[in-house]
Design a protein around this motif. Structure first.
Motif, PDB file in Angstrom:
ATOM      1  N   THR A 336       0.810  -1.214   0.000  1.00 16.68           N
ATOM      2  CA  THR A 336       0.000   0.000   0.000  1.00 16.68           C
ATOM      3  C   THR A 336       0.846   1.268   0.000  1.00 16.68           C
ATOM      4  OG1 THR A 336      -0.170  -0.061   2.414  1.00 16.68           O
ATOM      5  CG2 THR A 336      -1.906  -1.178   1.154  1.00 16.68           C
ATOM      6  N   ASP A 405     -10.356  -9.687   7.871  1.00 13.04           N
ATOM      7  CA  ASP A 405     -10.244  -8.317   8.365  1.00 13.04           C
ATOM      8  C   ASP A 405      -9.178  -8.199   9.452  1.00 13.04           C
ATOM      9  OD1 ASP A 405     -11.740  -9.838  10.129  1.00 13.04           O
ATOM     10  OD2 ASP A 405     -13.142  -8.225  10.615  1.00 13.04           O
ATOM     11  N   ASN A 408      -5.744  -8.341   7.669  1.00 12.02           N
ATOM     12  CA  ASN A 408      -5.424  -7.054   7.044  1.00 12.02           C
ATOM     13  C   ASN A 408      -5.115  -5.972   8.071  1.00 12.02           C
ATOM     14  OD1 ASN A 408      -5.423  -7.645   4.316  1.00 12.02           O
ATOM     15  ND2 ASN A 408      -7.620  -7.332   4.082  1.00 12.02           N
ATOM     16  N   ARG A 409      -5.770  -6.025   9.210  1.00 12.63           N
ATOM     17  CA  ARG A 409      -5.455  -5.070  10.284  1.00 12.63           C
ATOM     18  C   ARG A 409      -4.004  -5.197  10.705  1.00 12.63           C
ATOM     19  NH1 ARG A 409      -7.829  -6.995  15.568  1.00 12.63           N
ATOM     20  NH2 ARG A 409      -5.885  -8.192  15.457  1.00 12.63           N
ATOM     21  N   ALA A 412      -1.444  -4.093   7.925  1.00 12.52           N
ATOM     22  CA  ALA A 412      -1.351  -2.642   7.738  1.00 12.52           C
ATOM     23  C   ALA A 412      -0.105  -2.074   8.400  1.00 12.52           C
ATOM     24  CB  ALA A 412      -2.607  -1.968   8.283  1.00 12.52           C
ATOM     25  N   ASP A 415       2.406  -1.928   5.742  1.00 12.81           N
ATOM     26  CA  ASP A 415       1.906  -1.380   4.475  1.00 12.81           C
ATOM     27  C   ASP A 415       1.649  -2.497   3.470  1.00 12.81           C
ATOM     28  OD1 ASP A 415       2.001   1.084   5.581  1.00 12.81           O
ATOM     29  OD2 ASP A 415       3.698   1.831   4.424  1.00 12.81           O
ATOM     30  N   ARG A 417      -1.524  -5.565   2.331  1.00  7.71           N
ATOM     31  CA  ARG A 417      -2.957  -5.820   2.400  1.00  7.71           C
ATOM     32  C   ARG A 417      -3.322  -6.943   1.440  1.00  7.71           C
ATOM     33  NH1 ARG A 417      -7.725  -3.603   3.848  1.00  7.71           N
ATOM     34  NH2 ARG A 417      -9.492  -3.902   2.461  1.00  7.71           N
ATOM     35  N   GLU A 419      -6.218  -8.049  -1.013  1.00  8.61           N
ATOM     36  CA  GLU A 419      -7.406  -7.515  -1.663  1.00  8.61           C
ATOM     37  C   GLU A 419      -7.747  -8.351  -2.879  1.00  8.61           C
ATOM     38  OE1 GLU A 419      -5.748  -3.962  -4.508  1.00  8.61           O
ATOM     39  OE2 GLU A 419      -6.139  -3.464  -2.393  1.00  8.61           O
TER      40      GLU A 419
END
Length: 438
Positions: A336, A405, A408-409, A412, A415, A417, A419
């Motif tokens: 990200t 979820d 992904n938390r 993060a 950086d 993820r 998707e």
């Protein structure tokens, strides 16, 4: 020395909802109590969370429906049922007693339950047995979850997996009725991985031996493979036990369970749909499960998968299988930002993974993707690394890794993820053979 390589396909394709429990498998099934039998008034030892009492008798629960819930900390479906069990106990109060029974030690279980309460907010409220040996002898089993329903009269009413647990079934038993539940039937695995399964042992030779059989009772499901171990200098062996045709091809192409596509008129001989537990085993026994063994000289071990593919194609002539790159929807790991928050500090490579998270030390992201296949097995999309990151990384994730979820938390922080996106992915494609009949 023999070595074992595990393949996720053996665990995840058409995954059985139950987990293997090896602690009671040495008890002969014929010696166990069955529905209709009266339960002897034994002393239950190792009780915790029981108003300060560490022992009780079976007769102490007369007048109640007693459900013995055999479980283990490593059994994901068992852990997932804890909240449901608590809720049912609250709903029926004095009419019902649910009792979790674990063969694991008190220290091991209490440590796990403490972390479960802290990390996920799930607290065990039921009186449970830890370090059990006696109840397991009365009700021997080889798969978890394993539920034993004992009526208010002390008679075994049913033996099931977790799918039978419902208000409807509980109400029937409490009203003195018959829920007409199918008896859960486990298979005891008595196969020795060090022994050949289908091919008689011979001296080392330059010949390749290959054999196929249908379902074999008592050998379990899985793979043995020593073809990728360096320096043994002996004959190499791949043994697949009670696998489906897609699972065999996933092994032969070294692909993951979701990396497969079917272009066939009839899939009933390839997939079991939503069947689980002993229903899935029954489906395998009806001509849909196979045992395969390949033995080849050490000089050919680098060609072992190619040879296995050729042998499978020669035997399963109704289908063809090939590896093709396709644009498919994936659960893609992406970056990200351009900031490098991943780079390893260079410590000894290691992976630590449990029910509460994982730590990856000095590992390539392909290792992370491989290890995430199991916790994310119920997500419908295949996983793929789309980061383009080539260096080794250090990652630490805390939480329930079966929930995207929460994953992904944690990602993060780096950086990263997961998707959903279209990506090129090598897929095993199974088709009807040109000359096969519909």
């Amino acid at each position: 020395m023999k070595h074992y390589l595990s393949f996720l396909a053996a665990l995840c394709l058409f995954l059985n909802a139950s987990a293997r429990d090896k602690s009671y498998t040495f008890y002969n099934k014929i010696n166990g109590l069955q529905p209709g039998d009266k339960v002897p008034d034994i002393i239950i030892k190792g009780l915790t969370n029981n108003n300060g009492k560490s022992e009780a008798r079976i007769s102490d629960y007369r007048g109640k429906l007693l459900i013995l819930d055999f479980w283990a900390t490593w059994c994901v479906p068992c852990v997932d049922m804890i909240s449901k069990m608590n809720g049912l106990q609250d709903a029926y109060k004095e009419k019902l007693q649910i009792m979790p029974v674990a063969y694991q030690s008190k220290t091991e279980v209490e440590t796990f339950l403490g972390r479960l309460a802290k990390e996920r907010g799930i607290k065990e409220q039921l009186p449970g047995v830890m370090g059990d040996t006696e109840l397991g002898k009365l009700f021997p089993h080889s798969e978890l979850p394993h539920l034993v329903w004992i009526g208010p009269d002390g008679i075994v009413k049913a033996i099931t997996d977790q799918r039978a647990l419902s208000n409807e079934v509980i109400n029937r038993f409490l009203q003195g009725g018959d829920a007409s539940l199918k008896v859960k039937e486990d298979e005891v695995n008595n196969y020795d991985h060090d022994s050949n399964l289908l091919i008689a042992p011979t001296e080392e030779s330059a010949d390749v031996s290959f054999a196929v059989s249908g379902y074999i009772t008592g050998v379990g499901r899985g793979y043995y493979n020593n073809t990728m171990i360096d320096g043994e200098g002996e004959d190499r062996r791949i043994t697949a036990r009670n696998q489906t045709i897609p699972e065999l091809y996933l092994l032969a192409y070294s692909k993951q369970p979701k990396e497969i596509a079917f272009e066939v008129v009839d899939t009933t001989g390839l997939t079991a749909g939503n069947l689980k537990s002993d229903d899935f085993r029954d489906w395998l026994k009806k001509g849909n499960g196979y045992c395969v063994e390949l033995i080849l000289p050490d000089s050919l071990r680098k060609k072992s998968y190619q040879i296995l593919r050729e042998k499978l194609s020669g035997h399963f002539t109704k289908y063809t299988a090939s590896l093709e790159t396709r644009k498919v929807k994936c659960l893609a790991l992406v970056r990200t930002s351009n900031m490098d928050k991943l780079k390893s500090t260079g410590q000894k490579p290691a992976v630590e993974q449990d029910a509460f998270g994982a730590r990856f030390t000095n590992c390539y992201l392909r290792v992370f993707i491989s290890r995430m296949q199991l916790p994310l097995q119920y997500h419908p999309l295949p996983l793929k690394d789309e980061t383009g990151y080539m260096d080794k990384a250090d990652l630490q994730l805390t939480g329930n890794l079966t929930k995207l979820d929460e994953v992904n938390r944690e990602l993060a922080k780096y950086d990263l993820r997961f998707e959903e996106r279209l990506a090129d992915l090598e897929m095993v494609v199974i088709r009807d053979a040109p000359n096969s009949k519909p």
